[in-house]
Each structure stands twice: as C-alpha cells, then as structure tokens.
Scaffold this motif. Structure first.
Motif, PDB file in Angstrom:
ATOM      1  N   LYS A  58       0.836  -1.200   0.000  1.00  0.00           N
ATOM      2  CA  LYS A  58       0.000   0.000   0.000  1.00  0.00           C
ATOM      3  C   LYS A  58       0.876   1.257   0.000  1.00  0.00           C
ATOM      4  CE  LYS A  58      -3.529  -2.607   2.478  1.00  0.00           C
ATOM      5  NZ  LYS A  58      -4.551  -2.658   3.526  1.00  0.00           N
ATOM      6  N   ASN A  59       0.242   2.394   0.258  1.00  0.00           N
ATOM      7  CA  ASN A  59       0.938   3.660   0.023  1.00  0.00           C
ATOM      8  C   ASN A  59       1.324   4.405   1.296  1.00  0.00           C
ATOM      9  OD1 ASN A  59      -1.626   4.233   0.795  1.00  0.00           O
ATOM     10  ND2 ASN A  59      -2.187   5.446  -1.013  1.00  0.00           N
ATOM     11  N   PHE A  60       1.697   3.669   2.346  1.00  0.00           N
ATOM     12  CA  PHE A  60       2.214   4.355   3.531  1.00  0.00           C
ATOM     13  C   PHE A  60       3.419   3.589   4.056  1.00  0.00           C
ATOM     14  CE2 PHE A  60      -1.442   1.753   4.696  1.00  0.00           C
ATOM     15  CZ  PHE A  60      -0.989   0.996   5.766  1.00  0.00           C
ATOM     16  N   THR A  61       4.129   4.225   4.986  1.00  0.00           N
ATOM     17  CA  THR A  61       5.468   3.765   5.356  1.00  0.00           C
ATOM     18  C   THR A  61       5.547   2.285   5.701  1.00  0.00           C
ATOM     19  OG1 THR A  61       6.076   5.954   6.155  1.00  0.00           O
ATOM     20  CG2 THR A  61       7.367   4.109   6.979  1.00  0.00           C
ATOM     21  N   GLU A  62       4.685   1.817   6.601  1.00  0.00           N
ATOM     22  CA  GLU A  62       4.779   0.417   7.031  1.00  0.00           C
ATOM     23  C   GLU A  62       4.612  -0.543   5.860  1.00  0.00           C
ATOM     24  OE1 GLU A  62       3.394  -0.902  10.956  1.00  0.00           O
ATOM     25  OE2 GLU A  62       1.845  -1.983   9.843  1.00  0.00           O
ATOM     26  N   GLN A  63       3.696  -0.210   4.968  1.00  0.00           N
ATOM     27  CA  GLN A  63       3.457  -1.076   3.818  1.00  0.00           C
ATOM     28  C   GLN A  63       4.609  -1.018   2.815  1.00  0.00           C
ATOM     29  OE1 GLN A  63       0.753  -3.083   2.457  1.00  0.00           O
ATOM     30  NE2 GLN A  63       0.319  -3.392   4.624  1.00  0.00           N
ATOM     31  N   LEU A  64       5.159   0.174   2.622  1.00  0.00           N
ATOM     32  CA  LEU A  64       6.307   0.295   1.721  1.00  0.00           C
ATOM     33  C   LEU A  64       7.495  -0.485   2.286  1.00  0.00           C
ATOM     34  CD1 LEU A  64       5.973   4.117   0.965  1.00  0.00           C
ATOM     35  CD2 LEU A  64       5.381   2.239  -0.573  1.00  0.00           C
ATOM     36  N   MET A  91       0.048   1.383  -3.663  1.00  0.00           N
ATOM     37  CA  MET A  91      -1.356   1.350  -4.088  1.00  0.00           C
ATOM     38  C   MET A  91      -2.294   1.630  -2.921  1.00  0.00           C
ATOM     39  SD  MET A  91      -1.593  -1.887  -6.702  1.00  0.00           S
ATOM     40  CE  MET A  91      -0.231  -2.928  -6.179  1.00  0.00           C
ATOM     41  N   GLY A  92      -3.522   2.065  -3.222  1.00  0.00           N
ATOM     42  CA  GLY A  92      -4.563   2.179  -2.219  1.00  0.00           C
ATOM     43  C   GLY A  92      -5.045   0.787  -1.825  1.00  0.00           C
ATOM     44  N   MET A 125     -15.068  20.113   9.903  1.00  0.00           N
ATOM     45  CA  MET A 125     -14.076  19.786  10.931  1.00  0.00           C
ATOM     46  C   MET A 125     -13.221  18.571  10.535  1.00  0.00           C
ATOM     47  SD  MET A 125     -14.129  21.929  13.474  1.00  0.00           S
ATOM     48  CE  MET A 125     -14.220  23.171  12.189  1.00  0.00           C
ATOM     49  N   ARG A 126     -13.403  18.080   9.308  1.00  0.00           N
ATOM     50  CA  ARG A 126     -12.563  16.987   8.810  1.00  0.00           C
ATOM     51  C   ARG A 126     -11.531  17.548   7.840  1.00  0.00           C
ATOM     52  NH1 ARG A 126     -17.237  13.000   6.546  1.00  0.00           N
ATOM     53  NH2 ARG A 126     -18.625  13.017   8.376  1.00  0.00           N
ATOM     54  N   ALA A 127     -10.287  17.148   8.009  1.00  0.00           N
ATOM     55  CA  ALA A 127      -9.219  17.591   7.113  1.00  0.00           C
ATOM     56  C   ALA A 127      -8.593  16.364   6.458  1.00  0.00           C
ATOM     57  CB  ALA A 127      -8.174  18.374   7.885  1.00  0.00           C
ATOM     58  N   PRO A 128      -9.094  15.963   5.282  1.00  0.00           N
ATOM     59  CA  PRO A 128      -8.541  14.781   4.605  1.00  0.00           C
ATOM     60  C   PRO A 128      -7.177  15.069   3.993  1.00  0.00           C
ATOM     61  CG  PRO A 128     -10.285  15.760   3.284  1.00  0.00           C
ATOM     62  CD  PRO A 128     -10.227  16.544   4.548  1.00  0.00           C
ATOM     63  N   MET A 129      -6.283  14.113   4.113  1.00  0.00           N
ATOM     64  CA  MET A 129      -4.927  14.271   3.576  1.00  0.00           C
ATOM     65  C   MET A 129      -4.269  12.895   3.460  1.00  0.00           C
ATOM     66  SD  MET A 129      -3.211  15.897   7.027  1.00  0.00           S
ATOM     67  CE  MET A 129      -4.494  17.133   7.157  1.00  0.00           C
ATOM     68  N   ASP A 130      -3.069  12.813   2.910  1.00  0.00           N
ATOM     69  CA  ASP A 130      -2.350  11.549   2.864  1.00  0.00           C
ATOM     70  C   ASP A 130      -2.115  11.047   4.285  1.00  0.00           C
ATOM     71  OD1 ASP A 130      -2.265  11.589   0.150  1.00  0.00           O
ATOM     72  OD2 ASP A 130      -0.200  12.328   0.018  1.00  0.00           O
ATOM     73  N   SER A 131      -2.095   9.706   4.438  1.00  0.00           N
ATOM     74  CA  SER A 131      -1.960   9.123   5.777  1.00  0.00           C
ATOM     75  C   SER A 131      -0.780   9.682   6.548  1.00  0.00           C
ATOM     76  CB  SER A 131      -1.818   7.599   5.662  1.00  0.00           C
ATOM     77  OG  SER A 131      -2.993   7.032   5.144  1.00  0.00           O
TER      78      SER A 131
END
Length: 295
Positions: A31-37, A60-61, A186-192
C-alpha cells in the motif's frame, strides 16, 4: 538399463521443478504508507535472497491492491486482519478475539483464492491521537470524551486520510458506536503520513494514526482510549494467492519466519527509522533482515 534411465529422468524432472520454483517471478504488492512500503521492500529483498525473481509493485490504495491480488496481478502482500474482515468481506468483528478474527478471515478469503500465512504479533489498529499538553484537548482521554466534546459543539479539527471517513471500520462505524458526528468542515482529509505532521504542527486538534507508527512516541502524542472496544484487531500478516503458493511452496517458510520477527515495538522502531530518522526504506529493510538472520 530402463530402470536406470527412469531414475535419471525422474531426477532431472525434480531438478527442473526445483529450479523453476526458485526462479519463478513473484509480484509483491504494497500500500501507500510507510509500514506497507517497508514490508513490500523487506519481502522483495527476502524472496530475492531465496532465489525468486521478484517484481515489486507498491504504493497502491487498499481497495486497488486487494482487487489486484484477487485478479492475479499481485501474488503476495501484507494485509491486516481487520481490514479484510470488515472492509473487504463486510463482516462484523464485534466480540471477536484476535485469534477468532484471524480464523474468520482465513475462512472467508479462502473462497477468494487467498491463503493467509502465519500472522505477526504486530497489531496496526486505527487510533485517534491528541498532542500531549495541548490546551483544547487536555481533558479528552477516551473516545467517549471525544464524542461528548463534539456533542457540545466544540470545534476540533480532525486530520484523517482519504479512506477513514468512508469505512465501516473507520469513521462511519465509530460515529455509530459512540453516537456522535464530526461536522464535515471539521474533517481535514490528507495523505496518511501527513496527519502526524498536521497534529504536531498544530494544524489539527486530533489525528488519525496507526498504532505501530514510530511518530506517536517521537512527537509525544497521546492515544485516546477506545473505551468501547470498537476498533478490531489488525494483525499484520502475509497473504499469498493460493495458486501461487501451490506452484511455489517455498514461499511459505521465509514469509512465516519474517512474520515471527514482528511485533508492535519492532514495527514502531522500524517505522520511526524511516519517518523520524529519515533513513532510506531499502536500507532499513536490509539491516533488519540481516540483523534477524533472515538473509
């Protein structure tokens, strides 16, 4: 003479099969975040060291990666039990122990042609964090406290990734369980990965984090207690296409050995090496595999 020739041919066939198994190309996903990479890189280096030809396809997502594996475009990647159970299989995790969760996922995903190997002790469950010492969230210790705060109309900005607000095991289910609503403004969506810096730099009051992330301790975050036990177990496990495993049974041993080396503290340390110390993923992966005697 005929018996002798049969022995030679049988031996040749076995040798050819062995070479084929060791040189088969395996597509490793992530996937597309540190642990998965990190897990994709460790798996790639591990399998290459065992003689496999590896094609790495990470970044990937979650949903895209899952579909890619079911469709045969990815042979192996590391998945979380809670994600498969709730998001992919639409099943309830309520009341299930970690072992029951794993067993249920194994049974459900077998029908999809997927085999879950041994799971690690790393549980990368969702969590919500606040910054230790922050004035506006100092009184919020639990998710029930958080729900009460939103109920009172307090304006608390929550940094989340793109998936969390739309998942039953994410914000949708959390709001139902704790009976509250996070207003859309009040939600701020962004990359993990950016939720951590948003909270650390006071651009958000609350952040979605993953329990095995090394930045929780490094940035002095406090995890809010899930006092109703909403979030299921998210054990990190290698998942292989069943037909790939049948053709390459030697995948099982190295992947199970790698899983046996991983727990929460280990993953926090490895993730922190990448996200806090800024060491290259490739180097972190190689050092860990060598340190553990896996390569």
């Amino acid at each position: 003479m005929i018996r002798y020739m049969k022995r030679i041919l049988t031996g040749f066939a076995a040798f050819a099969l062995s070479v084929s198994a060791a040189s088969a190309e395996i597509t490793v996903g992530g996937k597309n975040f540190t642990e998965q990479l990190l897990m994709a890189e460790m798996t790639t280096q591990l399998l290459e060291a065992k003689g496999f030809d590896v094609n790495k396809s990470d970044g990937m997502g979650s949903t895209v990666l899952r579909k890619a594996q079911v469709n045969g475009q990815v042979d192996v990647y590391w998945e979380y039990t809670g994600t498969s159970l709730v998001t992919y299989n639409k099943a309830s995790a309520e009341g299930l122990s970690p072992e029951q969760t794993i067993n249920k996922v194994r049974k459900l995903d077998k029908k999809q042609g997927l085999t879950w190997l041994n799971c690690s002790d790393a549980n990368n469950t969702y969590a919500l964090a606040v910054k230790e010492g922050a004035d506006n969230t100092g009184d919020i210790k639990t998710l029930s406290d958080l729900a009460a705060a939103y109920g009172e109309g307090r304006e608390l900005m929550m940094a989340v990734n793109a998936e969390f607000p739309h998942r039953e095991d994410g914000l949708i289910g959390l709001e139902k369980e704790y009976d509250f609503r996070v207003p859309r403004p009040m939600r701020a969506p962004m990359d993990s990965g950016l939720t951590y810096s948003a909270l650390n730099e006071d651009e958000a009051d609350i952040a979605l984090v993953f329990a095995t992330d090394g930045r929780i301790e490094a940035f002095d975050f406090r995890l809010l207690e899930d006092d109703k036990g909403f979030f299921p177990n998210y054990a990190l496990c290698p998942v292989v296409r069943s037909d790939t495993l049948k053709e390459n049974p030697k995948l099982r041993g190295p992947l199970n050995r790698l899983a046996s080396k991983l727990d929460d503290a280990t993953m926090q340390r490895l993730n922190a090496r990448v996200d806090v110390d800024k060491v290259e993923i490739r180097k972190v992966a190689r050092e860990f595999l060598k340190e553990q005697g896996l390569i």
